[in-house]
Design a protein around this motif. Sequence first.
Motif, short mmCIF file in Angstrom:
data_model
loop_
_atom_site.label_atom_id
_atom_site.label_comp_id
_atom_site.label_asym_id
_atom_site.label_seq_id
_atom_site.Cartn_x
_atom_site.Cartn_y
_atom_site.Cartn_z
N ASP A 11 52.88 47.74 65.83
CA ASP A 11 52.39 49.09 65.58
C ASP A 11 50.87 49.14 65.42
O ASP A 11 50.28 50.21 65.46
CB ASP A 11 53.07 49.71 64.36
CG ASP A 11 52.82 48.93 63.08
OD1 ASP A 11 52.88 47.68 63.13
OD2 ASP A 11 52.59 49.55 62.03
N THR A 36 55.21 50.18 70.62
CA THR A 36 54.48 50.56 69.40
C THR A 36 55.30 50.38 68.13
O THR A 36 54.76 50.52 67.03
CB THR A 36 54.02 52.02 69.50
OG1 THR A 36 55.15 52.85 69.76
CG2 THR A 36 53.00 52.19 70.63
N ASP A 37 56.58 50.10 68.28
CA ASP A 37 57.43 49.84 67.11
C ASP A 37 58.73 49.21 67.60
O ASP A 37 58.95 49.05 68.81
CB ASP A 37 57.69 51.11 66.30
CG ASP A 37 58.36 52.22 67.09
OD1 ASP A 37 59.33 51.94 67.83
OD2 ASP A 37 57.93 53.38 66.96
N MET A 61 57.04 47.16 61.07
CA MET A 61 56.75 48.28 61.97
C MET A 61 57.61 49.47 61.55
O MET A 61 58.64 49.30 60.91
CB MET A 61 57.09 47.91 63.42
CG MET A 61 56.27 46.79 64.01
SD MET A 61 56.67 46.47 65.74
CE MET A 61 58.32 45.79 65.62
N ASN A 65 62.02 47.94 62.11
CA ASN A 65 61.08 46.83 61.91
C ASN A 65 61.46 45.69 62.86
O ASN A 65 62.44 45.76 63.59
CB ASN A 65 61.03 46.40 60.43
CG ASN A 65 62.32 45.78 59.94
OD1 ASN A 65 63.02 45.06 60.66
ND2 ASN A 65 62.65 46.04 58.68
#
Length: 140
Positions: A11, A36-37, A61, A65
């Motif tokens: 992230d 991004t995650d 993240m 996660n």
Amino acid sequence: MGEIEIYLADDDEDDRLFLKEAINLIIPGTTIIEATDGQNLVDLISFKSGNLTLILVDMNMPRLNGLEAISIIKSQPELKNIPTLMVSTSQDAALRKQAYQLGISTFITKPTTMDGYENIARGIKICFVDQFISGLDSSI
């Protein structure tokens, strides 16, 4: 020859940028797919036969996660053998142990210098890419 694809899930935009630059420098021609995650990683990941596919994932993240994303990915038969490297600032031994139990190949502490990121890329090249290319050469 097969292609090299690295899924890079973090992230932190700066960490993605530094890893991407280091990989492009040390392993030119690598396709890097950024997530991004953890949820974005799960949505993007696929495996193409004949390619070397690797996952670099951060632990902490949003949405999913790194541990949750790895759990989902490793539960899918076609994805479970993809080498997965967790790159994180976390020093929590219990979380590291859990990551290994979920199937990561290695845990790497996030570096603080560009040299550190380049060392990660060199390790990926030596441990995964060179072995993959050597395997292709022996099958010809």
